[in-house]
Design a protein around this motif. Structure first.
Motif, PDB file in Angstrom:
ATOM      1  N   GLY A 138       0.834  -1.187   0.000  1.00  0.00           N
ATOM      2  CA  GLY A 138       0.000   0.000   0.000  1.00  0.00           C
ATOM      3  C   GLY A 138       0.875   1.246   0.000  1.00  0.00           C
ATOM      4  O   GLY A 138       2.079   1.189   0.275  1.00  0.00           O
ATOM      5  N   PRO A 139       0.305   2.400  -0.334  1.00  0.00           N
ATOM      6  CA  PRO A 139       1.114   3.620  -0.480  1.00  0.00           C
ATOM      7  C   PRO A 139       1.780   4.023   0.832  1.00  0.00           C
ATOM      8  O   PRO A 139       1.173   3.969   1.894  1.00  0.00           O
ATOM      9  CB  PRO A 139       0.093   4.663  -0.932  1.00  0.00           C
ATOM     10  N   GLN A 140       3.029   4.444   0.724  1.00  0.00           N
ATOM     11  CA  GLN A 140       3.803   4.899   1.882  1.00  0.00           C
ATOM     12  C   GLN A 140       4.264   6.341   1.695  1.00  0.00           C
ATOM     13  O   GLN A 140       5.253   6.771   2.272  1.00  0.00           O
ATOM     14  CB  GLN A 140       5.004   3.972   2.102  1.00  0.00           C
ATOM     15  N   ASN A 141       3.542   7.084   0.856  1.00  0.00           N
ATOM     16  CA  ASN A 141       3.943   8.461   0.562  1.00  0.00           C
ATOM     17  C   ASN A 141       4.035   9.318   1.813  1.00  0.00           C
ATOM     18  O   ASN A 141       4.899  10.193   1.924  1.00  0.00           O
ATOM     19  CB  ASN A 141       2.943   9.109  -0.409  1.00  0.00           C
ATOM     20  N   ALA A 142       3.114   9.141   2.766  1.00  0.00           N
ATOM     21  CA  ALA A 142       3.048  10.022   3.913  1.00  0.00           C
ATOM     22  C   ALA A 142       4.358  10.041   4.699  1.00  0.00           C
ATOM     23  O   ALA A 142       4.827  11.108   5.114  1.00  0.00           O
ATOM     24  CB  ALA A 142       1.889   9.610   4.820  1.00  0.00           C
ATOM     25  N   LEU A 143       4.987   8.878   4.890  1.00  0.00           N
ATOM     26  CA  LEU A 143       6.202   8.821   5.691  1.00  0.00           C
ATOM     27  C   LEU A 143       7.466   8.614   4.862  1.00  0.00           C
ATOM     28  O   LEU A 143       8.543   9.068   5.255  1.00  0.00           O
ATOM     29  CB  LEU A 143       6.087   7.712   6.742  1.00  0.00           C
ATOM     30  N   GLY A 406       7.687  18.213   3.828  1.00  0.00           N
ATOM     31  CA  GLY A 406       7.467  18.174   5.264  1.00  0.00           C
ATOM     32  C   GLY A 406       6.464  17.080   5.559  1.00  0.00           C
ATOM     33  O   GLY A 406       5.485  16.907   4.825  1.00  0.00           O
ATOM     34  N   PHE A 407       6.699  16.301   6.604  1.00  0.00           N
ATOM     35  CA  PHE A 407       5.824  15.171   6.884  1.00  0.00           C
ATOM     36  C   PHE A 407       5.634  15.028   8.392  1.00  0.00           C
ATOM     37  O   PHE A 407       6.399  15.578   9.200  1.00  0.00           O
ATOM     38  CB  PHE A 407       6.387  13.872   6.297  1.00  0.00           C
ATOM     39  N   SER A 423      -1.507  10.745   9.408  1.00  0.00           N
ATOM     40  CA  SER A 423      -0.181  11.050   8.869  1.00  0.00           C
ATOM     41  C   SER A 423      -0.337  11.734   7.517  1.00  0.00           C
ATOM     42  O   SER A 423      -1.379  11.622   6.866  1.00  0.00           O
ATOM     43  CB  SER A 423       0.669   9.779   8.734  1.00  0.00           C
ATOM     44  N   GLY A 424       0.686  12.440   7.123  1.00  0.00           N
ATOM     45  CA  GLY A 424       0.617  13.148   5.850  1.00  0.00           C
ATOM     46  C   GLY A 424       1.944  13.749   5.464  1.00  0.00           C
ATOM     47  O   GLY A 424       2.855  13.890   6.290  1.00  0.00           O
ATOM     48  N   ARG A 425       2.042  14.112   4.188  1.00  0.00           N
ATOM     49  CA  ARG A 425       3.256  14.740   3.655  1.00  0.00           C
ATOM     50  C   ARG A 425       2.860  15.767   2.605  1.00  0.00           C
ATOM     51  O   ARG A 425       2.033  15.489   1.735  1.00  0.00           O
ATOM     52  CB  ARG A 425       4.166  13.677   3.022  1.00  0.00           C
ATOM     53  N   TYR A 426       3.469  16.932   2.724  1.00  0.00           N
ATOM     54  CA  TYR A 426       3.360  17.922   1.661  1.00  0.00           C
ATOM     55  C   TYR A 426       4.665  17.906   0.885  1.00  0.00           C
ATOM     56  O   TYR A 426       5.751  18.036   1.454  1.00  0.00           O
ATOM     57  CB  TYR A 426       3.102  19.327   2.205  1.00  0.00           C
ATOM     58  N   LYS A 451       3.176  19.771  -6.963  1.00  0.00           N
ATOM     59  CA  LYS A 451       2.912  20.068  -5.558  1.00  0.00           C
ATOM     60  C   LYS A 451       1.742  19.199  -5.099  1.00  0.00           C
ATOM     61  O   LYS A 451       0.688  19.191  -5.731  1.00  0.00           O
ATOM     62  CB  LYS A 451       2.564  21.545  -5.362  1.00  0.00           C
ATOM     63  N   ASN A 452       1.938  18.500  -3.976  1.00  0.00           N
ATOM     64  CA  ASN A 452       0.884  17.597  -3.533  1.00  0.00           C
ATOM     65  C   ASN A 452       0.899  17.424  -2.020  1.00  0.00           C
ATOM     66  O   ASN A 452       1.958  17.486  -1.378  1.00  0.00           O
ATOM     67  CB  ASN A 452       1.065  16.211  -4.170  1.00  0.00           C
ATOM     68  N   PHE A 453      -0.291  17.192  -1.483  1.00  0.00           N
ATOM     69  CA  PHE A 453      -0.442  16.776  -0.090  1.00  0.00           C
ATOM     70  C   PHE A 453      -0.995  15.363  -0.099  1.00  0.00           C
ATOM     71  O   PHE A 453      -2.008  15.086  -0.757  1.00  0.00           O
ATOM     72  CB  PHE A 453      -1.376  17.704   0.670  1.00  0.00           C
ATOM     73  N   MET A 454      -0.336  14.464   0.618  1.00  0.00           N
ATOM     74  CA  MET A 454      -0.701  13.047   0.619  1.00  0.00           C
ATOM     75  C   MET A 454      -1.001  12.596   2.043  1.00  0.00           C
ATOM     76  O   MET A 454      -0.085  12.307   2.815  1.00  0.00           O
ATOM     77  CB  MET A 454       0.436  12.222  -0.001  1.00  0.00           C
ATOM     78  N   PRO A 455      -2.284  12.544   2.406  1.00  0.00           N
ATOM     79  CA  PRO A 455      -2.661  12.166   3.768  1.00  0.00           C
ATOM     80  C   PRO A 455      -2.986  10.678   3.893  1.00  0.00           C
ATOM     81  O   PRO A 455      -3.255   9.991   2.910  1.00  0.00           O
ATOM     82  CB  PRO A 455      -3.919  13.003   4.008  1.00  0.00           C
ATOM     83  N   LYS A 456      -2.980  10.207   5.128  1.00  0.00           N
ATOM     84  CA  LYS A 456      -3.412   8.847   5.440  1.00  0.00           C
ATOM     85  C   LYS A 456      -4.046   8.843   6.824  1.00  0.00           C
ATOM     86  O   LYS A 456      -3.563   9.518   7.745  1.00  0.00           O
ATOM     87  CB  LYS A 456      -2.236   7.868   5.407  1.00  0.00           C
TER      88      LYS A 456
END
Length: 722
Positions: A138-143, A406-407, A423-426, A451-456
């Motif tokens: 599964g996606p791990q973009n946030a961390l 930033g995460f 959790s999330g990452r910009y 530019k993206n924000f990726m929340p979980k």
């Protein structure tokens, strides 16, 4: 199918031998239990069974016992994960049906948390260098950030120790295989500075011959050296520095084009193509190719240096962590692109790539409210030069990627049994691509910003002390990019760029332990809605370039089941099963009517995805079985169903395959001697193929270039610890 049945019968025989002990599980005997695995997938130490996500972890002992040597070995033993080794240093890792075949991968690879663009180079680390491998699905973009769209694979290396100890291992096998590995750890300064050194040599003669000059194809040769330093300047400070140096010099891949056997579904509209009216497609199972290889000799050379520095500073209730990584990769490949004795296209590509990443984060201690906050920077510079003498084609490209992010994460207990994690990452990413070709030195110079924000969000409920259910929702984004020169064809202006892809990922899971932790059973169900998927496409030129482009919408759904058990003392059993239904919902391949092919691909399977994967392992240790040595025997059976190699009507597939590995040997705390065989029944089905334009026949858009199967291998491995 017969081999599959025979393989399962072999496994069943081993399983039946444990039946007499099965009732012991219900007795509550507490003398034997499964080891509790500690993982750091969420960037803090946690028990695997308490992390609300699907993770498959491999300990150092399991890597050794199963004789794992590559990321493909890991994939075969991980439900829902496949790895198709393509050609040269290209590979296609696929988790939960989210595939990619060219361009940056959808699965991110890391060494001790530092991102690695060159995933194939990491295979050199198998042996005595790894503490464990964690496969997060599964996606791990946030961390983890970029290129973890479908998952992340983290290699955790062994740290130096205060105790002086080492290991030497040698392997001899068929087809001229010769491996030697050495490692040693000890103290430089008692209680404050420690070291670990490693060295590896691996070589083999390959399975196939080049009929053009009589030389060996698919030869392998690698030398790897590593050094780790662990410093403890204060009671609350730990610093680890690691450097790895790799030199690999492989021969040509054993591959060739196979003939098409079908025309397109539509009348060929292109006037030139219609005049030739050649079959444009291949149907059915991709044939296995084991001879007839005749190519101009080439090479695959790689020099890779990986470095990392990690600082952990314990500030009582907070830990400060800094991870710095730098990698220098040089690749030199020379490939006969028509894969025949004809002098049509011979390509030489030289690539120089530098990576730098820096991560800074603060992590709270384990308490009712758990938080993490961090900053991340990544820089990639890649220079490539391509020459094709027959076409007088000479191009150079420069690519750069800059990523700032930033995460953070925040977890807290809602009640005694409920916990919520946010959790999330910009991310801000800028890519630039420059291309110059011999005929047009100016080429193009373009850049793009993403530019993206990726929340979980994840919610878990502790049913009992040994059972947890969880649910999560995550957004994933993978940046777009640029197409440069491909096999002598320069993309047109409209074909140069492709957009980012996005997905929404839903997961529901159960993690449970039974019978005093003698059995664990984990189940995860997932549903993924995927937009603007980055796929392969054809350019409009002749020959058409193989490009990245964006499809419409796709869906992937399925489940993953993993069971581990100790049915009786000295027995270990593991089972895995995954189902993946990955298909296009909306996808129009606009150029296909030119070749008489239906451009509407709605409902077709996504390429290089196995609908079913399964694995089963049984291991038995007879204590003091021979001359006071423990006798350990292990069997691994792994199955992957067929894979479509292209989305066009799903008519060309890599056949299903079943791999059986056996290993048996004697060992004690110091010595070991093991006999092993991989691919016991010599499954000779094709394991890789790409629909490609044959330079020797450019009027055929899709002609499969197929790789030879990996034959049965066997040998002996001996080691001594000192």
């Amino acid at each position: 199918m017969k081999r599959t049945i025979l393989s399962l019968l072999c496994l069943q025989t081993l399983l039946l031998s444990t039946t007499a002990h099965a009732e012991e599980i219900a007795s509550g005997a507490n003398s034997i239990t499964l080891d509790e695995m500690i993982v750091t997938t969420r960037k803090r130490e946690e028990l695997l069974q308490q992390v609300p996500m699907a993770i498959t972890a491999f300990s150092a002992e399991l890597i050794q016992d199963a004789g794992l040597q590559s990321i493909e070995d890991i994939a075969l033993m991980t439900p829902g994960f496949t790895f198709t080794q393509l050609f040269g240093y290209l590979g296609n890792p696929v988790i939960r049906g989210e595939t990619t075949t060219i361009g940056e991968p959808n699965v991110g690879f890391f060494i001790d948390g530092g991102y690695q663009q060159s995933r194939i180079a990491m295979e050199a680390m198998f042996g005595d260098e790894l503490e464990r491998i964690e496969v997060a699905k599964g996606p791990q973009n946030a961390l983890y950030g970029r290129n973890t769209f479908a998952g992340a694979i983290n290699y955790v290396t062994k740290k130096p120790t205060n105790e002086s100890k080492g290991k030497f291992e040698i392997t001899l096998g068929n087809e001229g295989r010769q491996d030697a590995r050495f490692s040693h750890s000890g103290a430089i300064s008692q209680d404050s500075l420690f070291y670990r050194v490693g060295a590896m040599h691996s070589s083999s003669d390959g399975f196939y011959d080049n009929e053009l000059d009589g030389s060996h194809l698919d030869t392998k040769q690698s030398n790897v050296y590593s050094l780790s330093l662990l410093a403890l300047p204060a009671d609350n400070v730990e610093m680890v520095f690691r450097i790895g140096i790799e030199n690999t010099n492989d021969g040509d891949d054993a591959i060739q084009f196979v003939d098409n056997n079908a025309f397109g579904a539509l009348p060929i509209a292109h006037p030139v193509l219609a005049s030739f009216n050649q079959p444009q497609l291949i149907t059915g199972g991709i044939p296995s190719v084991t001879d007839g290889f005749a190519v101009t000799p080439g090479h695959n050379e790689r020099d890779n240096i990986t470095t990392s520095f990690r600082l952990d500073w314990d500030l009582t209730n907070v830990t400060f962590t800094s991870i710095t990584a730098y990698n220098d990769l040089e690749i030199d490949t020379a490939v006969d692109l028509d894969y025949s004795a004809a002098d049509v296209q011979f390509s030489n590509i030289q690539t120089d790539q530098d990576e730098f990443s820096q991560e800074l984060r603060l992590t709270s201690a384990h308490q009712a409210v758990r938080w993490m906050a961090g900053l991340y920077y990544y820089n990639l510079d890649r220079d490539s030069d391509t020459q094709i003498a027959q076409l007088a084609f000479d191009s150079s490209s420069k690519e750069s990627t800059r990523n700032w992010a930033g995460f953070g994460s925040l977890g807290f207990d809602l009640a005694d049994q409920w916990a919520l994690t946010l959790s999330g990452r910009y991310s801000y990413e800028r890519k630039q691509s420059k291309l110059a070709v011999q005929e047009n030195p100016n080429g193009f110079n373009e850049s793009a910003t993403f530019k993206n924000f990726m929340p979980k969000i994840a919610l878990d409920y502790q049913l009992t002390e040994d059972a947890m259910v969880y649910a999560s929702v995550a957004k994933a984004v993978k940046s777009g990019g640029f197409n440069t020169a491909v096999a002598g064809t320069v993309p047109t202006e409209d074909e140069r760029a492709f957009d980012e892809e996005k997905s929404l990922n839903y997961e529901i899971g159960v993690k449970s332990a039974w019978f005093d932790n003698r059995l664990t059973a984990n189940l995860a169900l997932f549903y993924i809605k995927w937009d603007d998927q980055i796929v392969r496409s054809l350019g409009t030129g002749l020959p058409p370039a193989l490009l990245n482009a964006n499809a419409g919408e796709s869906t992937s759904q399925g489940f993953e089941l993993e069971i581990a058990a100790i049915p009786a003392k000295n027995w270990d059993v593991a089972l895995g099963l995954a189902y993946t239904d990955a298909h296009y919902d909306e996808y129009t391949f606009a150029v296909l009517p030119l070749f008489g092919i239906n451009p509407t691909l709605d409902g077709n399977d996504i390429q290089f995805v196995s609908e079913w994967t399964a694995n089963a392992s049984v291991q038995y240790v007879m204590p003091h079985g021979v001359a006071g040595l423990d006798w350990k025997t292990r069997a691994d059976v792994m199955y992957q169903s067929e894979q479509a190699i292209q989305a066009i009507d799903n008519i060309a597939v890599l056949p299903d395959r079943t791999i059986v590995n056996l290993r048996t040997g004697l060992e004690n705390k110091r010595y070991s001697l093991n006999l092993w065989v991989k691919n016991l029944f010599d499954d000779d089905e094709s394991i890789n193929a790409i629909p490609f334009t044959n330079p020797a026949n450019p009027l055929v858009a899709f002609q499969a270039v197929v790789g030879a199967p990996v034959e049965r291998t066997y040998g002996v491995t001996a080691s001594i610890k000192f």
